[in-house]
Scaffold this motif. Structure first.
Motif, PDB file in Angstrom:
ATOM      1  N   ARG A 249       0.857  -1.201  -0.128  1.00 58.03           N
ATOM      2  CA  ARG A 249       0.094  -0.328   0.040  1.00 58.03           C
ATOM      3  C   ARG A 249       0.798   1.490  -0.024  1.00 58.03           C
ATOM      4  O   ARG A 249       2.142   0.925   0.442  1.00 58.03           O
ATOM      5  N   VAL A 250      -0.217   2.129  -0.589  1.00 62.27           N
ATOM      6  CA  VAL A 250       1.137   3.393  -0.794  1.00 62.27           C
ATOM      7  C   VAL A 250       0.440   4.391   0.019  1.00 62.27           C
ATOM      8  O   VAL A 250      -0.429   4.909  -0.827  1.00 62.27           O
ATOM      9  N   ASP A 251       0.860   5.030   0.664  1.00 64.68           N
ATOM     10  CA  ASP A 251      -0.720   6.329   1.376  1.00 64.68           C
ATOM     11  C   ASP A 251       0.149   7.307   0.954  1.00 64.68           C
ATOM     12  O   ASP A 251       1.238   7.411   1.215  1.00 64.68           O
ATOM     13  N   VAL A 252      -0.751   8.431   0.320  1.00 65.26           N
ATOM     14  CA  VAL A 252      -0.447   9.853  -0.170  1.00 65.26           C
ATOM     15  C   VAL A 252      -1.339  10.460   1.158  1.00 65.26           C
ATOM     16  O   VAL A 252      -2.570  10.372   1.290  1.00 65.26           O
ATOM     17  N   ARG A 253      -0.656  11.624   0.956  1.00 65.30           N
ATOM     18  CA  ARG A 253      -1.196  12.881   1.813  1.00 65.30           C
ATOM     19  C   ARG A 253      -0.610  14.488   0.970  1.00 65.30           C
ATOM     20  O   ARG A 253      -0.353  14.532   0.237  1.00 65.30           O
ATOM     21  N   VAL A 254      -1.922  14.722   0.771  1.00 65.22           N
ATOM     22  CA  VAL A 254      -2.026  15.389  -0.758  1.00 65.22           C
ATOM     23  C   VAL A 254      -3.052  16.765   0.452  1.00 65.22           C
ATOM     24  O   VAL A 254      -3.623  16.785   0.627  1.00 65.22           O
ATOM     25  N   ARG A 255      -2.808  18.470  -0.790  1.00 64.24           N
ATOM     26  CA  ARG A 255      -3.268  19.266  -0.692  1.00 64.24           C
ATOM     27  C   ARG A 255      -3.197  20.445  -1.199  1.00 64.24           C
ATOM     28  O   ARG A 255      -3.017  19.597  -1.843  1.00 64.24           O
ATOM     29  N   SER A 256      -4.893  20.328  -1.438  1.00 65.27           N
ATOM     30  CA  SER A 256      -5.117  22.090  -2.525  1.00 65.27           C
ATOM     31  C   SER A 256      -5.284  22.378  -1.684  1.00 65.27           C
ATOM     32  O   SER A 256      -6.908  22.993  -0.719  1.00 65.27           O
ATOM     33  N   GLY A 257      -4.530  24.205  -1.712  1.00 69.30           N
ATOM     34  CA  GLY A 257      -5.178  25.424  -0.937  1.00 69.30           C
ATOM     35  C   GLY A 257      -4.937  25.025   0.822  1.00 69.30           C
ATOM     36  O   GLY A 257      -3.828  24.673   1.549  1.00 69.30           O
ATOM     37  N   SER A 258      -6.317  25.152   1.626  1.00 68.16           N
ATOM     38  CA  SER A 258      -5.595  24.914   2.705  1.00 68.16           C
ATOM     39  C   SER A 258      -6.755  23.714   2.944  1.00 68.16           C
ATOM     40  O   SER A 258      -6.747  23.347   4.140  1.00 68.16           O
ATOM     41  N   GLU A 260      -6.287  19.835   3.513  1.00 71.92           N
ATOM     42  CA  GLU A 260      -5.480  18.669   3.063  1.00 71.92           C
ATOM     43  C   GLU A 260      -6.258  17.064   3.730  1.00 71.92           C
ATOM     44  O   GLU A 260      -6.656  16.995   4.693  1.00 71.92           O
ATOM     45  N   ASP A 261      -5.476  15.629   3.385  1.00 69.17           N
ATOM     46  CA  ASP A 261      -6.113  14.729   3.291  1.00 69.17           C
ATOM     47  C   ASP A 261      -5.521  14.124   3.072  1.00 69.17           C
ATOM     48  O   ASP A 261      -4.376  13.604   1.633  1.00 69.17           O
ATOM     49  N   SER A 262      -5.797  12.599   3.040  1.00 70.92           N
ATOM     50  CA  SER A 262      -4.984  11.684   2.996  1.00 70.92           C
ATOM     51  C   SER A 262      -5.634  10.605   2.477  1.00 70.92           C
ATOM     52  O   SER A 262      -7.190  10.108   1.815  1.00 70.92           O
ATOM     53  N   ALA A 263      -5.021   9.659   0.949  1.00 66.61           N
ATOM     54  CA  ALA A 263      -5.622   8.436  -0.021  1.00 66.61           C
ATOM     55  C   ALA A 263      -4.627   7.588   0.152  1.00 66.61           C
ATOM     56  O   ALA A 263      -3.318   7.347   0.901  1.00 66.61           O
ATOM     57  N   PHE A 264      -5.286   6.769  -0.535  1.00 68.37           N
ATOM     58  CA  PHE A 264      -3.957   5.231  -0.955  1.00 68.37           C
ATOM     59  C   PHE A 264      -3.883   5.216  -2.845  1.00 68.37           C
ATOM     60  O   PHE A 264      -4.790   4.845  -2.815  1.00 68.37           O
ATOM     61  N   PHE A 265      -2.760   3.900  -2.574  1.00 67.67           N
ATOM     62  CA  PHE A 265      -2.907   3.129  -3.881  1.00 67.67           C
ATOM     63  C   PHE A 265      -2.805   1.145  -2.569  1.00 67.67           C
ATOM     64  O   PHE A 265      -2.140   1.312  -2.216  1.00 67.67           O
ATOM     65  N   ASP A 266      -3.249   0.508  -3.405  1.00 69.40           N
ATOM     66  CA  ASP A 266      -2.905  -0.706  -3.590  1.00 69.40           C
ATOM     67  C   ASP A 266      -2.733  -1.674  -4.631  1.00 69.40           C
ATOM     68  O   ASP A 266      -2.426  -1.472  -5.288  1.00 69.40           O
ATOM     69  N   VAL A 267      -1.401  -2.278  -4.294  1.00 69.77           N
ATOM     70  CA  VAL A 267      -1.294  -3.696  -5.914  1.00 69.77           C
ATOM     71  C   VAL A 267      -0.558  -4.562  -5.251  1.00 69.77           C
ATOM     72  O   VAL A 267      -0.336  -4.503  -3.665  1.00 69.77           O
TER      73      VAL A 267
END
Length: 429
Positions: A249-258, A260-267
């Motif tokens: 699993r690849v956890d990513v934390r993303v920000r757009s302006g103010s 921010e939250d998390s998402a993930f990818f699985d392989v």
């Protein structure tokens, strides 16, 4: 009366008789005139008004009469069941029951026969159009579900990966982009990304997580620089997972302006493939079907599942073909059967192209339940040209199909027997 009265009376009577005689021709002439006017062959004098026609019935009245009669009959018919005896109502209910059961049994038989006219390993593309392409998941979700619910942000997160199954030294590309509800690009930044063993894997945490870099520079797998799509490249064998088998699993934390939250990818990762496609293919028309034999070098014996896609000459998806059998170690062949009746029914334009072939070794127990082979992406083999008459129009047969068909036919026969008995009002034995 005086003697003078006699002559006077005689003369008077004589004059009266003459007057009556004068009226006779007039009476006869008038009668003849009226008789002529009333005769069928007489023509109306010119300029005379036409006789009035017989009164015509009102169409609404005409329509109302049969409707009223029909309504009366319908009311009588609907009232008929209430006039039946309990025994008659029971017989009628039994007839309706077996009529419905017969219809259901026939539908079941027809549906099963239609669904199994081709073998499971050779199916038309229209049955599973979503499986005619390799898995490249793409999804959209709110960057911050909480902000989306309270209306403070409509930023959406678009996530995509170019593959789900990764084998050996293969790499996978992840893409992240931010957009609003109108799909207008928004500022986007991947604050952090970490690859690690999925939490549900047994013994997870044995390998420390490793960072994955995302950028929009037109390098490292990123298609276009500055297009707002950030791309990260992950190669498990080179980034600390060379000995791992299972879900990463690849956890990513993303920000757009103010926001921010998390998402993930699985392989799903297999460090070493259990078998390898040699890319050699031979073809043959056998038993009225077209068989494609793929050469495979097997390292681990076991049950293998292999699938491929077929397009016609114009590139239109035609069929999906598969293999599910055991293979021994060494050089083996995997047979992909293109069923004859499927070719006859779909009438594809030859030559056909076999593409995107993937496979795996099915494991009896454990997680993951498979070991992956390296997928052959793109065109793999182009067949020769054939005519439809070279293939058999016969439906697929197997002991299992015959057994199920016989059972369904028995259901139809039993329902028909019971219905006939109900219609003849004699109990079935």
């Amino acid at each position: 009366m005086t003697p003078d009265d006699g002559p006077v009376s005689s003369a008077s009577r004589l004059r009266h008789g003459r007057w009556l005689l004068a009226l006779v021709p007039l009476v006869l002439a008038g009668g003849a005139f009226f008789w002529w006017q009333g005769s069928e062959g007489a023509e109306a004098p010119e300029g005379a008004p036409e006789p009035a026609s017989a009164p015509v019935a009102n169409p609404r009245e005409v329509a109302r009469a049969p409707a009223e009669r029909g309504g009366t009959a319908l009311a009588a018919e609907s009232a008929a069941p209430s006039l039946l005896s309990p025994e008659a109502r029971e017989r009628e209910a039994r007839r309706e029951l077996w009529q419905k059961r017969l219809e259901r049994a026939k539908r079941s038989l027809e549906s099963y026969v239609a669904a199994t006219r081709y073998p499971p390993e050779s199916r038309p593309s229209r049955e599973h159009p979503d499986q005619m392409e390799l898995a490249e998941p793409e999804r959209t979700r709110p960057l911050s579900p909480k902000a989306s619910e309270d209306g403070t942000s409509d930023v959406q997160l678009r996530l995509k990966q170019d593959k789900v199954f990764v084998v050996g030294d293969e790499a996978v590309l992840f893409s992240v982009a931010c957009e609003d509800s109108r799909r207008t690009p928004q500022p986007c930044e991947v604050v952090s990304a970490l690859a690690h063993e999925a939490e549900h894997m047994a013994g997870a945490g044995g390998v420390p997580g490793v960072p994955v870099t995302f950028a929009d520079m037109g390098q490292g797998g990123d298609a276009v620089a500055g297009d707002g799509m950030l791309t990260g490249r992950f190669q498990p064998s080179k980034q600390g997972f060379a000995m791992f088998s299972g879900t990463l699993r690849v956890d990513v934390r993303v920000r757009s302006g103010s926001v921010e939250d998390s998402a993930f990818f699985d392989v799903l990762y297999t460090p070493a493939p259990p078998a390898t496609f040699t890319r050699r293919v031979r073809e043959a028309v056998e038993a009225g079907s077209l068989d494609l034999y793929l050469s495979v070098q097997v390292r681990k014996a076991g049950r293998y599942v292999v699938s491929g896609r077929l397009d016609d000459e114009g590139g239109v998806p035609f069929a999906s073909v598969s293999f599910n059998e055991e293979l021994q170690e060494g050089l083996q062949e995997v047979k992909l059967n293109v069923f004859g009746k499927l070719i006859r029914d779909e009438a594809p334009t030859f030559p056909l192209t076999l593409r995107d072939v993937e496979g795996f070794l099915l494991k009896e127990m454990g997680d993951p339940d498979r070991e992956l082979m390296v997928t052959m992406r793109g065109p793999v083999h182009t067949t020769r040209e054939y005519t439809l008459q070279q293939f058999s129009p016969a439906e697929w047969r197997s002991p299992e199909r015959d057994r199920y068909t016989n059972e369904l036919e028995k259901d139809v026969m039993e329902a028909q027997k019971q219905l006939d008995a109900a219609l003849s009002d004699t109990p079935a034995p």
